[in-house]
Design a protein around this motif. Structure first.
Motif, PDB file in Angstrom:
ATOM      1  N   ARG A  59      55.213  66.920 103.577  1.00 23.65           N
ATOM      2  CA  ARG A  59      54.547  65.643 103.803  1.00 23.65           C
ATOM      3  C   ARG A  59      55.099  64.965 105.044  1.00 23.65           C
ATOM      4  NH1 ARG A  59      53.172  62.339  98.332  1.00 23.65           N
ATOM      5  NH2 ARG A  59      52.710  64.123  97.004  1.00 23.65           N
ATOM      6  N   SER A  67      55.853  59.551 108.089  1.00 23.77           N
ATOM      7  CA  SER A  67      55.515  58.247 108.671  1.00 23.77           C
ATOM      8  C   SER A  67      55.117  57.187 107.641  1.00 23.77           C
ATOM      9  CB  SER A  67      54.498  58.379 109.793  1.00 23.77           C
ATOM     10  OG  SER A  67      53.340  59.003 109.333  1.00 23.77           O
ATOM     11  N   PRO A 123      61.671  59.370 104.537  1.00 22.42           N
ATOM     12  CA  PRO A 123      62.161  60.696 104.155  1.00 22.42           C
ATOM     13  C   PRO A 123      62.267  60.865 102.637  1.00 22.42           C
ATOM     14  CG  PRO A 123      63.970  59.327 104.905  1.00 22.42           C
ATOM     15  CD  PRO A 123      62.724  58.497 105.071  1.00 22.42           C
ATOM     16  N   SER A 124      61.125  60.871 101.960  1.00 22.79           N
ATOM     17  CA  SER A 124      61.111  60.996 100.502  1.00 22.79           C
ATOM     18  C   SER A 124      61.265  62.456 100.088  1.00 22.79           C
ATOM     19  CB  SER A 124      59.795  60.450  99.959  1.00 22.79           C
ATOM     20  OG  SER A 124      58.769  61.372 100.236  1.00 22.79           O
ATOM     21  N   ARG A 145      62.776  51.195  92.621  1.00 21.39           N
ATOM     22  CA  ARG A 145      63.839  52.031  93.182  1.00 21.39           C
ATOM     23  C   ARG A 145      65.038  51.171  93.605  1.00 21.39           C
ATOM     24  NH1 ARG A 145      61.134  56.032  96.196  1.00 21.39           N
ATOM     25  NH2 ARG A 145      59.109  55.365  95.416  1.00 21.39           N
ATOM     26  N   HIS A 200      56.844  50.532 100.032  1.00 21.73           N
ATOM     27  CA  HIS A 200      57.255  51.627 100.898  1.00 21.73           C
ATOM     28  C   HIS A 200      58.011  52.661 100.058  1.00 21.73           C
ATOM     29  CE1 HIS A 200      59.350  53.851 104.072  1.00 21.73           C
ATOM     30  NE2 HIS A 200      58.378  53.421 104.872  1.00 21.73           N
ATOM     31  N   GLY A 201      57.859  53.923 100.397  1.00 17.52           N
ATOM     32  CA  GLY A 201      58.456  54.976  99.584  1.00 17.52           C
ATOM     33  C   GLY A 201      59.969  55.050  99.622  1.00 17.52           C
ATOM     34  N   THR A 202      60.563  54.681 100.755  1.00 18.30           N
ATOM     35  CA  THR A 202      62.023  54.830 100.847  1.00 18.30           C
ATOM     36  C   THR A 202      62.732  53.626 101.467  1.00 18.30           C
ATOM     37  OG1 THR A 202      61.670  56.024 102.928  1.00 18.30           O
ATOM     38  CG2 THR A 202      62.052  57.363 100.967  1.00 18.30           C
TER      39      THR A 202
END
Ligand code: CA
Ligand code: CA
Ligand code: CA
Ligand code: CA
Ligand code: CA
Ligand code: CA
Ligand code: CA
Ligand code: CA
Ligand code: CA
Ligand code: CA
Ligand code: CA
Ligand code: CA
Lengths: 335, 335, 335, 335, 335, 335
Positions: free
Chosen positions: B168, B171, B175-176, E56, E103-105
């Protein structure tokens, strides 16, 4: 078109309680690809699917009525691309027709509605593969009777993947989930010799039902026999025989054909059953076969599934294997 | 030795919250055999292990941060003797270096610490096989970058056992756990053609990621292909190719490569995956290979495991298979 | 007949807490077919079964004492007809002798009762196959000692399907479930070379026990070896060897030989074990063998089983496989 | 000091299998505060705790043997500060003496060891409150007999919080968990009139046991009666009466006194029991009472607890309530 | 209107993944009544709700990010009519604004988005009560900072229902779920004396945090104190004090204030907490209070909930209690 | 006696699938005391109980059909002695009449059988209290219609303990579990003003049903109101009013009146409901009341219960509370 039918359609088909919010970021996932439709007319598709959320007809307690929705909810975790076969399912068009609306207490009425909805779907989508999502196995008898209604002159052949024969007598308890094949044979819709049951194993069919099966020449192929010949070879052989002797193929997949280690979420889970891999391989073969017109998946009870939902996921995977087979065949045909 | 690093070590490495009370009666069990160390210098070992308890970098909810401790807690149920291969693992020395201390909310800082700790471990234990215990798959990118920092002139090859490509784009979400291989390719640490992913199957990778993989010549070997050739043969072939084209091997085992029937305790468990036996066989081959220098095990979520802890136990078994391979190779070398 | 024994029988054998209400509609099901008996004399049967509900002798917490009842409760879901083999088990007569009554806190007394009950059963049903339903594995030592008491001049051979050697020393903790084979060898009832253990795998036996096994020439056949030769072939070879060297065969099936994916309901479930299919195949071979006289099933803990009861169902299936083998042999013999 | 005793101590007391790694960051938490000790001599403490991990003496399957370790593992989630009472428990010194080592199959031997260990602890820590952590309720009889051995001239009074009378006859099944109070009365260690049982309710004591209780003038105070008077008032009244008539108080808390809604993790959970709040209030009163010398907590089965461990947490909370009471009393005494 | 904000709104607010299919038959149920909105401008409502699916940032593993969707999914089981108070909530207009996109991270980025979204919601719906649906407790600090941004001259008062003080220092681990009140006090957004925390109990706050609380004059009201005065009376008194000393009330409900028996589905469930009935009563009082402008519900982890979803249902019930209070107040005002 | 009825009895009443083995050691336990009967004539009893295992009439998936057997299975854990009230239930005679045999798919036929069986039971045991064990709430309408058939000239009053009004219209879905009271009012069997529903709370009844209730003057007493007056006082007042205005009392207890924290095992469990203690107190009052003639317990789904079976145990306890009330009244009457 029959306007009575049309009213029936309005009356008895309903959209799922909720629908996916489609966003660009989900492109390439199954829930983004399959299209919900409210109107059946004027649509074309490679396959159409119809929920049949009935399980109060089950002998034991069953939450299979919850499966059509659990099935749709699980789409989100699946890509349209099958890596093993290198094919993108989005080359197929698949429509979700919604659910047949069930009656709360009148099971025979629910059965009539499933039959009527099958008639409508078969008529309006006669170029599509119809995919029924049960519900318990009683829905299969309704669907096949519906097809017989639409195609009265055709001989129907049944390929059944099941741990059970489903040949119980309807007289004590009516058209329950243990009876669909018996109903069809006794009712004259299908001949015993045109039924191939693959996946039978162990100690899960009463002696009396086996006698009935023999008497009516139902083709019983145990899992042990299928493994000796090869699962896919066995399925191919059954399809070949059915093509020779019947006009229209109906495939019915009772998810309890799977081993309890892989599929705890069925009312009658058993050890000694098929692995998911074996089922997936069988369904790929079925999907590739040009004679595939109608298929259903039944008896998956998401209420009984364990936390990670192995059975529901196996159900979605199974459904996609059929479509993968269809996509491969389509590619091969150069479409 | 770099004293800044040394401070970093003190600052960012911690012992597990608890430690085993070693008693004579436990001789011959894994928890009695593996040695905890507080000081890294002056130690020699066949293998060292380092916990990387980070999972807030996971796309979906994950308790993989709990795995390093659950892993250690489960050692008690394992003997040091592998009966299948007739080898006693206590012929190897294995050190437990503790865990990289994670930051509570700054994920990038946690990533930096994993990278720094990997650098230290690689330098101080450059004769040992380093074994990372995740944590989610994002830790792999950190570890490989750390190795690239230590060995800037070496070409790194990756053998990945995974259901997913992990390609993936970083962006949208940084960095998941879905991005480590993409990070390494985009960042220039590893070339796509030096990545071999074995175990891909089904419908769990979006079409766009497959396109990226093809474009960067990532070696995608589906489980179906691996089974046709033989799992161990496939692994051996990949190792052979990597030996020819790269200088340093990094093996990364995403435990979600396993089938949901065997390993429910991963965030994205799927049907159609590897059996534990297949994984164990593959890891024995990997352990035997002289090129093995670095390996990690990631994405095992003990919080999601079922009561008997099948996934955690499979995780410990997997780890021991690598050591069994190493012990067999050592025996063969006459050490 | 020894009247002391007879009193003992009255004192220490009890019917299960509940019994099935037998109705015509259940004809063809296992619970309708197996007959409960209160009186042992004057009865003839192909097989008799005896519950041994003891598990406080287990090293770890075990609910195996609940298995005999859970086993009987589960009969209702099984037909007497085995479809794979085409045989109806109702051609055999099977008696349920009830349970040995356990003492609440005196484990050695419970062991004595199991031995005494085995003596009685062996004497009164010397033409029948006796089937013990544990309980943990400590019951096997009692049963074998009982047989040695009845047949002091016969050499007893043991075919064990187990993940473990059960060769622990009794000195620290007495005759627990980890010790039965050791008890028998140390006690002189059985020679190590007359024990065949098939199914050993992985990291579940301490080095010291393996040394003991080698020293006493216990035949250790790992699952890996058995698979290489074929499971059924391995079992047949072991039976053949035992027939040559011993007079009386005792088969003991520790259900923890099964993989944790298929059988979570045992105290020490492990990955890397046998599949249910492999066990079912092995038991069919055993059931067919004319030398089968005594068999037990132990260490199945229904309290630890998951919701669909996969392990309990596998236990009943296993038991029926033995009977299927016997029915096939009987049919072959033209009885 | 009696050297025989000393040997016994070495032989039969063991440290838990693992121990906490104490770090500065955990200051103020219970696991950081309570001190492990290997040597008993020369230590002083407000309270000492001793694990008694025996549950094979339970009538039904019980994992209460796992509680001492589960209890210690759960400390990490608790602060030393009680906010309701505004008191910091770290003003008390509490030592963890480890566990009495249990025999694997000889229950009476395990009982003897518990008694012997209680004797030692009572002698060496005669200024401390001793806190037993069961195990099942059979351990209470051992502990009280141990105290009687040390203080033969003292009259012992028992305050029992329990759903059950524990007055079963030992003749059929020996000294199981249903018998401790009966053992003590029949054995002359305690008089029935010196036993106060608070928390009895519903339908969980057989008529014959109630007759025995009446005959021996056991003080049965039902939960309904306690609520009418007030739980804390009832406890205070019982303590007052016991102080007048006996020399030494032993408090025994069977965690099954709690309602099943709050404490599922006991072998015999029932509806209609105490709320955790009621138990916590009662224990605060008990902790404050100067006559408190000995207390135990029994029959908590962590294996049966639900996922969030409500029962184990209630067990730790209960233990801390006693200490809070002690700390308040100490503060009041100006120590 | 600030166009930058508007872009931010488009960028960072998203609709839930799915939406209810509204049908006439569902009239009178909550999911039929609450209205989804994509556009915020030009809308008026009594209350607006906004999902903040971030967890998280939790110290321990938390699935609270799943709550906003689980919350909406559970609406279907609730009527708009409160029978206890005889009021139909459909007299209120309630809008569902969707979720803040996380946001993922980058947790700080997620925090910024929550703050920005709160700013927008507060501005555009300044006549409405805003209801935040967490997510973990870190979201509260963001929301309050957002309000401070919109109303820089107002003094903000906080009524917190929580088992914990949430006064941890941010320096070691950043703005995690244990820190929101500390962040606000240290950051100058709120004064300690303007925080009322009701529901504190037991052993779940470290001594150092209690010292900080005292130092900053945080109003700590234990559950025990609240019960002595009456829960509703205590809440009313706190509201009255806050009205006197502050300009704007923010209520934050940490669902872990509930007892573990009623609410297992929170990361840090404890015994000794509030009953659901007590919380429901408190929230009715809060809903009736004219000063209510902002409220959030946090730390409910549906992943950890038990099968019947008691915690999720308690969450929806809690939310509806606030609305019931508002509806009663509105009726009283004659609107 | 009507011989048609007698045949019906033979045809439609069946013994449970299994029965207890009664042994002397179980004296004083409920399963030893309650007597199974195959013949109804010539028997006298204080109370008779009849299983009504129907739940395919439930709107949502329900396993309430499994309750009659789960109820009987749970008797073993209960003594006949109620300690709170000091009364031994064995002073009452209680007969178990077995179960009404249900049709597998014809729900209306099952309803007819329940009605017919109620007629027979009421006639033959007209001096006994009849106790129906559901099944879902639809069985109540059948039972009450049966009583109306036997006693056409009597006015029937209903005391309902329920979270729901059960006033749904039967027209869309027939006589489901949401409709029994509506059926009886619409069918003229009972007047709305003769229905007292105690326990209503929260948000679980649609506005339209509340309007119907008001229109028909159904007495709605919310849990909040009942608590303000006292639960037992409220029940007594309702009984008093019903005695003045009606001839025959029917009590129906929907177990979903209980809070989800105490009773997870119902299809529609909710927070904010009754505690078990409140229900037990209410049922004691009901049992004591001389007007008690008929009572049923419905909607308990053991399939959904958690591991320790809190709901099933609460169901047995509830049943015993009624009998305790009866025994106290009998003692008071000097019988
Ligand atoms: Ca079927
Ligand atoms: Ca089937
Ligand atoms: Ca991965
Ligand atoms: Ca993966
Ligand atoms: Ca064994
Ligand atoms: Ca074993
Ligand atoms: Ca007790
Ligand atoms: Ca007790
Ligand atoms: Ca908080
Ligand atoms: Ca909190
Ligand atoms: Ca109802
Ligand atoms: Ca209800």
């Amino acid at each position: 078109m029959n306007s009575h039918r049309s009213d029936l359609l309005k009356a008895f088909i309903q959209q799922p309680e909720w629908s996916w919010t489609k966003e660009a970021q989900h492109e390439g996932r199954v829930h983004h690809w399959i299209e919900n439709v409210n109107e059946w007319d004027g649509k074309k598709a490679d396959a159409v699917l119809l929920g049949m959320p009935l399980s109060r007809s089950s002998i034991s307690v069953s939450g299979a009525s919850e499966y059509p929705d659990a099935f749709r909810k699980s789409w989100r975790g699946f890509s349209t691309f099958n890596l093993d076969e290198g094919v993108d399912l989005s080359s197929l068009s698949v429509l979700d027709l919604g659910n047949v609306m069930m009656h709360g207490t009148d099971i025979l009425e629910s059965h009539r509605r499933i039959q009527a909805a099958t008639v409508e779907a078969a008529k309006r989508f006669n170029d599509s593969v119809t995919i029924g999502i049960g519900g318990d196995h009683s829905v299969t008898a309704c669907a096949v009777r519906g097809l017989k209604e639409v195609y009265p002159d055709e001989t129907i052949g049944i390929l059944q993947l099941d741990t059970h024969l489903d040949l119980r007598d309807t007289s004590p308890n009516g058209p329950s989930n243990g009876t669909p094949i018996r109903q069809l044979i006794d009712g004259g819709a299908v001949k015993g010799e045109h039924v191939f049951n693959i996946g039978l194993h162990g100690y899960f069919n009463a002696p009396a039902l086996i006698s009935y099966a023999k008497e009516h020449r139902v083709n019983m192929i145990t899992l042990k026999q299928a493994r000796q010949k090869g699962i896919t070879e066995t399925v191919q052989a059954a399809l070949a025989q059915l093509k020779q002797t019947t006009d229209r193929l109906y495939v019915t997949v009772d998810m309890d054909v799977l081993d309890i280690g892989f599929a705890p979420g069925v009312p009658a889970s058993t050890p000694g059953g098929m692995t998911t891999q074996e089922l997936f391989d069988a369904l790929l073969v079925i999907g590739k076969d040009e004679s595939l017109k109608h298929i259903d998946f039944v008896c998956l009870d998401p209420v009984k599934d364990t936390v990670g939902l192995p059975t529901v996921k196996a159900g979605v995977y199974s459904f996609l294997q059929v479509l993968t087979g269809m996509a491969l065949a389509k590619r091969e045909r150069g479409e």
